[in-house]
Design an enzyme around this catalytic site. Structure first.
Site, mmCIF file in Angstrom:
data_model
loop_
_atom_site.group_PDB
_atom_site.id
_atom_site.type_symbol
_atom_site.label_atom_id
_atom_site.label_comp_id
_atom_site.label_asym_id
_atom_site.label_seq_id
_atom_site.Cartn_x
_atom_site.Cartn_y
_atom_site.Cartn_z
ATOM 1 C CD GLU A 127 41.097 42.953 42.141
ATOM 2 O OE1 GLU A 127 39.943 43.371 42.001
ATOM 3 O OE2 GLU A 127 41.461 42.277 43.136
ATOM 4 C CG ASN A 158 39.776 33.487 38.353
ATOM 5 O OD1 ASN A 158 39.421 33.073 37.259
ATOM 6 N ND2 ASN A 158 41.031 33.809 38.623
#
EC number: 2.4.99.12
Length: 421
Positions: free
Chosen positions: A60, A333
């Site tokens: 994040e 990711n």
């Protein structure tokens, strides 16, 4: 009634939280630092009237970087306040934003978050992805601090969980100044649990450029590795006693060739030593990144026991597997290795990156595998025949390029809301 129960839980929670932090500190000593910030202790020199972003951990925080760049264009003189919940997130923030004030966000005790908001008095706040803290949102509303949920996503599993406490969570979500979702599906799920009407803006992770410092580091890595073919198993996770590193090592000993090098990078630093121990159990020759030595020809596995260097690992890899997908933790990711133009493989558990994984598969920019055997068979095929994945690398870069621009869209939405208020 649920709100009263919630606040009572925070009243009695400190001993439990401290016990949890002590246990985490046994594996990662950084969890023993800065405790006061977590429990509402005033900051000795709080930055005020700042752009405030809260990003729970590493992913994040990285996703916030292009958004902060866009927001700074509108507020060039405003300081930056960054809050996290994990030591790795905090370290990432301090690396990416050396000019910012970085600290832990207090837990959601009403008095602690009130202290935090009143001592900093930010211009506005941005919560990244799915950080929903009822008392924090309420206090921002009370103190007239606009608060936005950005890069917002909500899986079906999380949606079902929130719907069980919708009478509690909906009033909080309704007090947000804006909600900016990654996809139309995320927006629909967020609206079902009470969010203010979400605007679909895309995913800021597509806007992250390859860091300049990682390019030089990748050159150094390649000098250490030489001309060997590299299979990178990145961000490996463990759940319910099943360790992705162990699954891969068990198969790798049969699929590897002498000229191959496996780079093994656990997701969390507390798993670094466990990964090294596993390699030795399989009687494979090991070296560690932290030793900072040239990789010897006989070395089978190079353990990436370092933080903040994943971009460099991606750049030296020939083939990349993204972890958290062979065990049920929702995948890590996949966008970063695709940004580097690498052929990407991932497993069946992808709920944290559902849209990116589905889109990449439709676009021919990545490949999903059923299990570890198919993973290693594909790696073997691709390492031996680079032409087999040439199209995927081209598609990967194009796929990322087509999805860029979310950061600018979110920033403009925030500016428009602030001007209208």
């Amino acid at each position: 009634m649920l709100h009263k129960i919630y606040n009572f839980a925070w009243h009695i929670a400190p001993p439990i939280i401290k016990h949890y932090l002590r246990k985490r500190a046994q594996k990662n000593p950084e969890y023993s630092n800065h405790w006061g910030e977590r429990f509402g202790e005033p900051h000795p020199n709080p930055v005020q009237r700042a752009i405030w972003l809260h990003a729970v951990s590493v992913g994040e925080t990285r996703a916030a970087q292009p958004l902060i760049t866009q927001l700074k264009q509108h507020f060039p003189n405003a300081p930056i306040l960054l809050t996290q919940m994990t030591p790795t997130g905090r370290a990432t923030a301090q690396t990416l934003f050396p000019e910012a004030q970085c600290r832990y966000l207090p837990y959601d005790n009403p008095q602690w978050v009130q202290q935090f908001i009143r001592e900093h008095r930010p211009i506005f706040g941005v919560l990244m992805e799915t950080e929903i803290w009822a008392n924090l949102i309420q206090e921002c509303k009370r103190e007239n601090v606009p608060l936005f949920l950005a890069n917002a996503r909500l899986s079906e599993k999380s949606q079902q969980g929130y719907q069980k406490i919708q009478s509690f969570i909906a009033p909080a979500l309704g007090k947000l100044s804006g909600c900016y979702a990654q996809t139309a599906e995320d927006a629909a799920r967020l609206q079902t649990i009470g969010a203010v009407p979400p605007v679909v803006c895309g995913n800021t992770k597509y806007d992250i450029a390859i860091p300049e410092q990682s390019i030089e580091l990748a050159t150094q890595f390649r000098e250490k590795i030489g001309k060997r073919r590299v299979f990178l198993a990145a961000s490996l996770r463990e759940k319910n006693g099943v360790d992705e590193a162990e699954l891969i090592l068990r198969a790798w000993q049969y699929f590897r060739q002498p000229e191959d090098l496996l780079i093994l990078v656990p997701r969390h630093p507390e798993r670094f030593q466990a990964a090294c121990d596993l390699v030795q159990q399989f009687d494979l020759t090991i070296q560690k990144r932290s030793d900072n030595q040239a990789v010897q020809p006989e070395t089978a596995v190079w353990v990436g026991d370092s933080m903040g260097e994943m971009w460099a690992y991606y750049q030296v890899a020939d083939v990349v597997f993204v972890g958290g997908s062979l065990v049920d933790t929702g995948c890590q990711n996949i966008i970063e290795p695709m940004t580097c133009g690498k052929p990407v493989l991932f497993g069946q558990s992808v709920y944290n990156f559902q849209a990116a994984c589905d889109g990449a598969l439709r676009f021919g920019a990545a490949k999903q595998i059923a299990d570890v055997n198919e993973l290693l068979q594909t790696v073997r095929q691709w390492l031996d025949n680079p032409e087999d994945y040439a199209a995927i690398t081209t598609q990967a870069r194009q796929f990322v390029a087509q999805h860029q621009g979310a950061s600018a869209r979110i920033a403009q939405q925030i500016i428009d809301k602030l001007k209208a208020s």
